[in-house]
Design a protein around this motif. Structure first.
Motif, PDB file in Angstrom:
ATOM      1  N   ARG A 142      34.975  40.621  35.456  1.00 53.74           N
ATOM      2  CA  ARG A 142      35.328  39.104  35.209  1.00 53.74           C
ATOM      3  C   ARG A 142      35.355  38.339  36.303  1.00 53.74           C
ATOM      4  N   ASP A 143      35.853  38.932  37.354  1.00 51.78           N
ATOM      5  CA  ASP A 143      35.800  38.043  38.570  1.00 51.78           C
ATOM      6  C   ASP A 143      34.833  37.754  39.268  1.00 51.78           C
ATOM      7  N   GLN A 144      33.776  38.417  38.960  1.00 53.85           N
ATOM      8  CA  GLN A 144      32.369  38.307  39.374  1.00 53.85           C
ATOM      9  C   GLN A 144      31.726  37.421  38.741  1.00 53.85           C
ATOM     10  N   GLU A 145      31.929  37.387  37.438  1.00 57.10           N
ATOM     11  CA  GLU A 145      31.277  36.159  36.383  1.00 57.10           C
ATOM     12  C   GLU A 145      31.832  34.939  36.780  1.00 57.10           C
ATOM     13  N   ARG A 146      33.272  34.849  37.200  1.00 53.43           N
ATOM     14  CA  ARG A 146      33.664  33.308  37.713  1.00 53.43           C
ATOM     15  C   ARG A 146      32.979  32.816  38.473  1.00 53.43           C
ATOM     16  N   ASP A 154      40.196  34.257  45.392  1.00 56.70           N
ATOM     17  CA  ASP A 154      40.677  35.755  45.393  1.00 56.70           C
ATOM     18  C   ASP A 154      40.954  36.415  43.936  1.00 56.70           C
ATOM     19  N   PRO A 155      40.415  37.552  43.653  1.00 55.84           N
ATOM     20  CA  PRO A 155      40.707  38.249  42.665  1.00 55.84           C
ATOM     21  C   PRO A 155      42.186  38.452  42.454  1.00 55.84           C
ATOM     22  N   ILE A 156      42.436  38.742  41.186  1.00 60.20           N
ATOM     23  CA  ILE A 156      43.901  38.780  40.593  1.00 60.20           C
ATOM     24  C   ILE A 156      44.011  40.483  40.405  1.00 60.20           C
ATOM     25  N   ASP A 157      44.996  40.840  41.081  1.00 58.55           N
ATOM     26  CA  ASP A 157      45.429  42.270  40.860  1.00 58.55           C
ATOM     27  C   ASP A 157      46.359  42.258  39.710  1.00 58.55           C
ATOM     28  N   ALA A 201      50.437  42.599  38.862  1.00 52.65           N
ATOM     29  CA  ALA A 201      51.173  41.588  38.217  1.00 52.65           C
ATOM     30  C   ALA A 201      51.902  42.178  37.187  1.00 52.65           C
ATOM     31  N   TRP A 202      51.257  43.161  36.210  1.00 57.55           N
ATOM     32  CA  TRP A 202      51.884  43.950  35.220  1.00 57.55           C
ATOM     33  C   TRP A 202      53.001  44.978  35.754  1.00 57.55           C
ATOM     34  N   ALA A 203      52.744  45.370  36.680  1.00 58.75           N
ATOM     35  CA  ALA A 203      54.108  46.073  37.406  1.00 58.75           C
ATOM     36  C   ALA A 203      55.157  45.425  37.724  1.00 58.75           C
ATOM     37  N   GLU A 204      54.944  44.196  38.162  1.00 62.19           N
ATOM     38  CA  GLU A 204      56.011  43.191  38.405  1.00 62.19           C
ATOM     39  C   GLU A 204      56.823  42.651  37.260  1.00 62.19           C
ATOM     40  N   ILE A 205      55.998  42.463  36.139  1.00 56.39           N
ATOM     41  CA  ILE A 205      56.700  41.965  34.953  1.00 56.39           C
ATOM     42  C   ILE A 205      57.335  43.192  34.326  1.00 56.39           C
ATOM     43  N   VAL A 206      57.020  44.295  34.364  1.00 58.23           N
ATOM     44  CA  VAL A 206      57.687  45.333  33.724  1.00 58.23           C
ATOM     45  C   VAL A 206      59.041  45.677  34.535  1.00 58.23           C
TER      46      VAL A 206
END
Length: 164
Positions: free
Chosen positions: A4-8, A13-16, A20-25
């Protein structure tokens, strides 16, 4: 980089996503911080230093009100007969002729006859329908033709122009 990052292809910068999910949890159940410009909550305020700067409020005791009378004990002042407005007698209603009275009876009585016939579950014969519908239409036409047009009886020829 994910697909998805390559298609943009916009160079960002690519999103990790995993981080991000680990921070939310990890922050689940905690109240988020208020954004800038939001007033602090009452529990977070420290009011000990502001009490000294505020001028003391001098309270004066309010006079005791006697409660020996309530709202239902109030009586209006006596009105003098001179100050009381008495409206004049209204003018009498204009007299109507017999044809106008019969037209109103037909306008109201025609539909009433049909309603009563339906409520009493009578058979709708030709004469009931003729009296109901014909009475209404005839009475309505009579009332419309007898309407006044609002002009005075002494008006002149409409083509003659303004009257000075």
């Amino acid at each position: 980089m994910t697909e998805r990052d390559q298609e943009r292809g916009d160079g960002r910068d690519p999103i990790d996503e995993e981080a991000a999910w680990a921070e939310i949890v990890a922050g689940y159940g905690e109240e988020p911080a208020d954004p800038p410009g939001v007033w602090p909550k009452a529990e977070e305020l420290d009011l000990t230093d502001t009490v000294d700067r505020v001028a003391p409020v001098v309270s004066t005791p309010e006079p005791a009100l006697p409660f020996d009378s309530g709202p239902r004990d109030w009586e209006p002042a006596e009105d003098e007969e001179e100050d009381h407005f008495i409206p004049p007698e209204p003018p009498p209603l204009p007299e109507t002729d017999l044809s106008t009275k019969l037209a109103w009876v037909a306008v109201l009585g025609g539909p009433l006859l049909l309603i009563v016939a339906v409520l009493l579950q009578r058979e709708m014969t030709w004469w009931i329908v003729t009296l109901g519908v014909g009475g209404f239409l005839g009475g309505f036409a009579t009332l419309v033709t007898r309407l006044r047009d609002g002009r005075d009886d002494d008006w002149t020829d409409p083509g003659s122009g303004a009257v000075v």
